[in-house]
Design an enzyme around this catalytic site. Structure first.
Site, PDB file in Angstrom:
ATOM      1  N   GLY A   1      -7.757   2.764   4.357  1.00  0.00           N
ATOM      2  CA  GLY A   1      -6.593   3.680   4.160  1.00  0.00           C
ATOM      3  C   GLY A   1      -5.516   3.204   4.505  1.00  0.00           C
ATOM      4  N   ALA A   2      -5.301   2.775   5.706  1.00  0.00           N
ATOM      5  CA  ALA A   2      -4.033   2.184   6.031  1.00  0.00           C
ATOM      6  C   ALA A   2      -3.689   1.152   5.356  1.00  0.00           C
ATOM      7  CB  ALA A   2      -4.124   1.666   7.741  1.00  0.00           C
TER       8      ALA A   2
ATOM      9  N   ASP B   1      -7.481  -3.638  -1.401  1.00  0.00           N
ATOM     10  CA  ASP B   1      -6.715  -2.451  -0.909  1.00  0.00           C
ATOM     11  C   ASP B   1      -5.075  -2.602  -1.533  1.00  0.00           C
ATOM     12  OD1 ASP B   1      -8.991  -1.700   0.336  1.00  0.00           O
ATOM     13  OD2 ASP B   1      -8.372  -2.317   2.309  1.00  0.00           O
TER      14      ASP B   1
END
Length: 290
Positions: free
Chosen positions: A40-41, A239
């Protein structure tokens, strides 16, 4: 517009090793670093560095204030990150000489995000904003339902992979990110090909072979080549790719253009050691000449 990210926040403990450890093997690391991580980060930082307005929905323990400060430094809106009594999540990451990795994950506070926290954050969203989720937190089904009802684009990066978790949100998502192994497992689990999942857009990342984009409405099934580079660390590359795709779409780019930009960002990312702290910004990606 804005991107809301129901996402994990971790401390990444990264060990450089001569090769990934086998069962029962003890290895001496040649290098150790600690930095900001979590799928997520990483995605929030990537999207923010790609010039999107990102609001992160998440949780840390009392030991995680530094992580929130770091996200803020990188341009992420942190008003929806809550401090709770559960310790902050962390990952133990081994990286070999070829850039491949092995990860042990402790979810911690990432699994104690309440529906009320999610609802409060999404109550500030507007039609046309984006919600992105991964499987390192809780509340995906509830968040997808809220976001779809509010008219948001709902994106889901299905990792760490759980076929049942993906199936539970399929009716509410517009964009699905998978790697090749996950895509095969999901098709086998559901007994149908990716183009029949009922999701508007599916992107399958293929590592060094690039990615595949499936657009259900018109039958598009397009391959994008990867940019050849010499990788030193693949951690966070997927990501970074996802964050850049979402940021591009948020800025009104056609999907193909957003994917091409994200491919450049991911290629640059794998030439660096680290995760969120080394994700390239938009000017670096545009100037990148492999």
């Amino acid at each position: 517009m804005a991107i809301f990210n129901l996402g994990s926040i971790n401390a990444d403990h990264v060990y450089d090793v001569p090769h990934l450890p086998a069962p029962g093997e003890t290895l001496a690391a040649t290098r150790f670093t600690t930095g900001l991580g979590g799928k997520g980060a990483n995605m929030s930082v990537a999207a923010a560095r790609a010039a999107a307005h990102v609001q992160h929905i998440g949780a840390v323990g009392a030991d995680g204030r530094w992580a929130v400060d770091r996200l803020l430094e990188y341009g992420v809106d942190t008003r929806h990150i809550h401090q709770i009594d559960t310790p902050t999540g962390h990952a133990i990451i081994a990286v070999d000489g070829g850039g491949e990795n092995s990860i042990i994950l402790y979810p911690g506070a990432n699994r104690v995000i309440s529906t009320d926290m999610i609802g409060a954050a999404l109550s500030t969203a507007q039609v046309g904003d984006t919600l992105v989720m991964q499987n390192e937190t809780c509340g995906q089904v509830e968040a997808a339902g809220m976001a779809a009802d509010l008219g948001l684009r709902v994106a889901y990066a299905a990792a760490p992979f759980d076929a049942d978790a993906v199936a539970a949100v399929l009716g509410r998502i517009d964009l699905l990110f998978l790697n090749a192994v996950e895509a095969a497992q999901l098709s086998d689990h559901l007994g149908k090909p990716l183009e029949a999942l009922g999701v508007g857009d599916v992107i399958v990342t293929l590592g060094g072979d690039g990615c595949r984009w499936i657009h259900a409405a018109d039958g598009t099934d397009r391959h994008f080549d990867a940019i050849p580079v010499t990788p030193v660390d693949t951690t966070g590359a997927g990501d970074t790719f996802t964050g850049y795709v979402l940021a591009g779409l948020d800025r009104g780019m056609p999907m193909a253009q957003a994917i091409s930009l994200a491919t450049r960002a991911a290629a640059l990312m794998v030439t660096r050691h680290g995760t969120a702290d080394v994700i390239p910004d938009l000017s670096e990606v545009q100037a990148f000449r492999p």
